[in-house]
Design an enzyme around this catalytic site. Structure first.
Site, PDB file in Angstrom:
ATOM      1  NE  ARG A 260      -9.649  -7.809  18.139  1.00  0.00           N
ATOM      2  CZ  ARG A 260      -8.830  -7.397  17.179  1.00  0.00           C
ATOM      3  NH1 ARG A 260      -8.664  -8.151  16.096  1.00  0.00           N
ATOM      4  NH2 ARG A 260      -8.196  -6.244  17.274  1.00  0.00           N
TER       5      ARG A 260
ATOM      6  CD  GLU B  42      -2.854  -0.727   2.568  1.00  0.00           C
ATOM      7  OE1 GLU B  42      -2.514   0.125   3.413  1.00  0.00           O
ATOM      8  OE2 GLU B  42      -3.799  -1.512   2.736  1.00  0.00           O
TER       9      GLU B  42
ATOM     10  CG  HIS C  71       1.701  -1.439  14.904  1.00  0.00           C
ATOM     11  ND1 HIS C  71       1.249  -0.393  14.134  1.00  0.00           N
ATOM     12  CD2 HIS C  71       2.927  -1.734  14.436  1.00  0.00           C
ATOM     13  CE1 HIS C  71       2.159  -0.087  13.240  1.00  0.00           C
ATOM     14  NE2 HIS C  71       3.193  -0.877  13.399  1.00  0.00           N
TER      15      HIS C  71
HETATM   16  C1  MV4 Z   1      -1.097   2.045   7.371  1.00  0.00           C
HETATM   17  C2  MV4 Z   1      -0.571   3.277   7.794  1.00  0.00           C
HETATM   18  C3  MV4 Z   1      -0.261   4.209   6.821  1.00  0.00           C
HETATM   19  N1  MV4 Z   1      -0.455   3.931   5.523  1.00  0.00           N
HETATM   20  N2  MV4 Z   1      -1.289   1.832   6.059  1.00  0.00           N
HETATM   21  C4  MV4 Z   1      -1.026  -0.116  11.623  1.00  0.00           C
HETATM   22  C5  MV4 Z   1      -1.684  -1.361  12.085  1.00  0.00           C
HETATM   23  C6  MV4 Z   1      -2.525  -1.872  10.971  1.00  0.00           C
HETATM   24  N3  MV4 Z   1      -3.880  -2.026  11.399  1.00  0.00           N
HETATM   25  C7  MV4 Z   1      -2.395  -0.859   9.884  1.00  0.00           C
HETATM   26  N4  MV4 Z   1      -1.545   0.190  10.341  1.00  0.00           N
HETATM   27  C8  MV4 Z   1      -1.233   1.252   9.557  1.00  0.00           C
HETATM   28  N5  MV4 Z   1      -1.419   1.084   8.229  1.00  0.00           N
HETATM   29  C9  MV4 Z   1      -0.972   2.762   5.170  1.00  0.00           C
HETATM   30  N6  MV4 Z   1      -1.147   2.502   3.881  1.00  0.00           N
HETATM   31  C10 MV4 Z   1      -0.415   3.488   9.142  1.00  0.00           C
HETATM   32  C11 MV4 Z   1      -0.737   2.482  10.027  1.00  0.00           C
HETATM   33  C12 MV4 Z   1      -0.549   2.781  11.402  1.00  0.00           C
HETATM   34  C13 MV4 Z   1       0.734   3.047  11.927  1.00  0.00           C
HETATM   35  C14 MV4 Z   1       1.887   2.975  11.148  1.00  0.00           C
HETATM   36  C15 MV4 Z   1       3.145   3.244  11.679  1.00  0.00           C
HETATM   37  C16 MV4 Z   1       3.249   3.594  13.026  1.00  0.00           C
HETATM   38  C17 MV4 Z   1       2.128   3.670  13.815  1.00  0.00           C
HETATM   39  C18 MV4 Z   1       0.861   3.404  13.273  1.00  0.00           C
HETATM   40  C19 MV4 Z   1      -0.266   3.492  14.082  1.00  0.00           C
HETATM   41  C20 MV4 Z   1      -1.503   3.220  13.548  1.00  0.00           C
HETATM   42  C21 MV4 Z   1      -1.646   2.881  12.212  1.00  0.00           C
END
Ligand code: MV4
Length: 506
Positions: free
Chosen positions: A292, A200, A235
């Site tokens: 869930r 992505e 996360h």
């Molecule tokens: C992302 C993103 C930015 N761009 N996808 C984190 C857990 C999972 N559920 C998906 N997550 C993310 N996906 C795209 N295309 C940002 C997150 C994200 C995150 C990323 C890096 C550091 C902390 C984060 C906290 C929440 C979500």
């Protein structure tokens, strides 16, 4: 309605489900591992069975043992909680074979959203906007290179079987691709037994906002507003709230309707959550569906006045949803802190051990979903979350004020916790203004002085434990606890003064 429900989990969520069962007049059956024999969830269930040693693989993750207890104890349904086997379609299938109703979505819907690329295809069919990226697993690193150039950097490699950030790698440029590919595939293989990856475009600094949905077996699907979950570390969510400080009624409706369209396309029943990223223009992008009940469900319960666990049970028993979308009203504001046995001063290492004393806060607007009791030993074998502290207020300001007040009342001795961190976080001007995003907590934690001052010193902890012990002794003797009270309040005042002294300069 069911007569007896097996709770295939431990800790605060097992307690939560046992309470719902009790309120509904349904018997509950706990399962526990050898180290959980004297735990609260065992005490609150009507029956309890030991299913093996501490090692999850041989207890809470053993479908065979759990189904054997469900059958042997005459359970007609099973609630999986969250974590452990909650999103494993194999448990749901094993339940069906054993004639036990699984309280959750069908195995088919679970498969559909469990594969993140299948979920993206479903989202596209449902007309839900997504982050640009692939709809299929990527064949190999060569194919990844072509796709990367097409989509553009920065990129994110994600595990097809993933979720929750495992097997995820950011790629800043073509140079980093090969290494990220190797790291992400091996992490995914390790965590999920499935090394497949997809890609992505990486959005920097968005908010993480999720929509709670509920669907019954009669075709009714509703959304129950959003939860703002941007305050995360590695996360793991740390603070959640409902509603989000940035979601307008129009955005809520658009996100809610998108989540419901997606759930309908997946044939989704029972409770689920659609995760979205929201950018600073208020554009929202679908990420994934969690099949869930989530840890943070109480904030939705407090603003909707609904009991999600009882609704899950009623839906699984074939009852229709007792309300429609237009009946869902949001009232006030709720905020949750996840209280952990961990040491923020020492890289957040888990801090298992015996809880010498525990005083949970009470009072107006406070809810404790806690899985622990004083005298109990937090095992080192599981996630060290002790429970959740949740506050409701008529406004965000009142909810925060109540939460801060309750955090100041909260006293745990014997183990280290992240309570001190919350006391500071919830006084931060940026947090109070709601100006948060997914990288906010990491930035906050890297400010000088924040971690050093977050926890009490060992002397303060000893003083706290001593005060609590004196208090217990005084109370059990029936004596007036003046000495204990005086020493405890002095310890508290000193603790507070220390915190104020060490406020970071901004
Ligand atoms: C992302 C993103 C930015 N761009 N996808 C984190 C857990 C999972 N559920 C998906 N997550 C993310 N996906 C795209 N295309 C940002 C997150 C994200 C995150 C990323 C890096 C550091 C902390 C984060 C906290 C929440 C979500």
């Amino acid at each position: 309605m069911f007569r007896k429900i097996l709770i295939a989990n431990r800790g605060e969520i097992a307690v939560r489900v046992a309470r719902a069962c009790r309120e509904m007049g349904v018997a509950s059956v706990a399962v526990y591992s050898e180290v959980d024999r004297s735990s609260l969830h065992v005490q609150l269930a009507d029956e309890a069975y030991c299913i093996g040693p501490a090692l999850s693989r041989e207890s809470y993750l053993s479908i065979e043992k759990i189904i054997a207890v469900a059958s042997g104890a005459g359970c007609d349904a099973l609630h999986p909680g969250y974590g452990f086997l909650a999103e494993n379609p194999a448990l749901s299938r094993a339940c069906a074979e054993a004639g036990v109703v699984f309280i959750g979505p069908s195995p088919h819907a679970m498969d559909l959203v469990g594969s993140k690329t299948a979920a993206r295809q479903t989202a596209r069919e449902a007309g839900v906007l997504m982050v640009p990226g692939t709809l299929e697993p990527i064949r190999d690193v060569l194919a990844a290179r072509d796709l990367a150039v097409e989509i553009g950097f920065p990129l994110l490699l994600k595990a097809v079987a993933g979720g929750g950030g495992k097997g995820m790698r950011v790629i800043e440029s073509e140079d980093g691709l090969e290494r990220a590919w190797r790291d992400a595939s091996s992490e995914a293989l390790n965590a999920f037994g499935d090394e497949r990856l997809y890609m992505e475009k990486f959005l920097t600094g968005p908010r993480h906002i999720e929509i709670q949905i509920l669907g019954d077996s009669h075709g009714n699907l509703v959304y129950l507003g959003e939860r703002e979950c941007s305050v995360q570390r590695r996360h793991q969510k740390v603070i959640e709230e409902a509603p989000s400080p940035v979601v307008t009624p129009a955005l809520r409706r658009a996100m809610g309707e998108a989540a419901v369209r997606l759930a309908r396309a997946a044939g989704y029943q029972n409770a689920g959550t659609a995760e979205f990223l929201v950018d600073d223009k208020g554009e929202f992008y679908f990420l994934e569906v969690n099949a869930r009940l989530q840890v943070e469900h109480p904030v939705t319960e407090l603003v909707t006045s609904l009991d999600l666990v009882k609704l899950q049970i009623r839906i699984a028993a074939g009852e229709p949803l007792p309300f429609r979308q237009e009946d869902v009203e949001l009232r006030g504001h709720a905020m949750e802190c996840r209280i952990y046995a961990e040491d923020p001063e020492n890289q957040f290492f888990p801090s298992p051990g015996k809880i010498h004393s525990l005083r949970l806060p009470e009072g107006p607007g406070i809810r404790n979903d806690s899985g622990v009791i004083a005298g109990w030993t937090v095992p080192s074998d599981y996630d060290p979350m002790l429970g959740k502290l949740i506050a409701w207020g008529s406004s965000r300001e009142e909810a925060v004020a109540r939460l801060v007040r309750a955090l100041d009342e909260y006293a745990v001795s014997g183990i280290r916790t992240n309570l001190g961190l919350f006391r500071r976080l919830l006084r931060d001007p940026e947090f109070l203004a709601g100006a948060i995003h997914t990288r906010w907590l990491d930035q906050w934690l890297s400010r000088p002085g924040v971690l050093a001052a977050a926890e009490r010193t060992p002397q303060e902890e000893t003083a706290g434990a001593l005060a609590a012990a004196l208090w217990d002794a005084a109370m059990s003797n029936g004596a007036a606890p003046t000495a204990a009270r005086r020493s405890e309040s002095r310890w508290k005042l000193e603790g507070r003064a220390e915190m104020i002294d060490r406020q970071p300069r901004r």
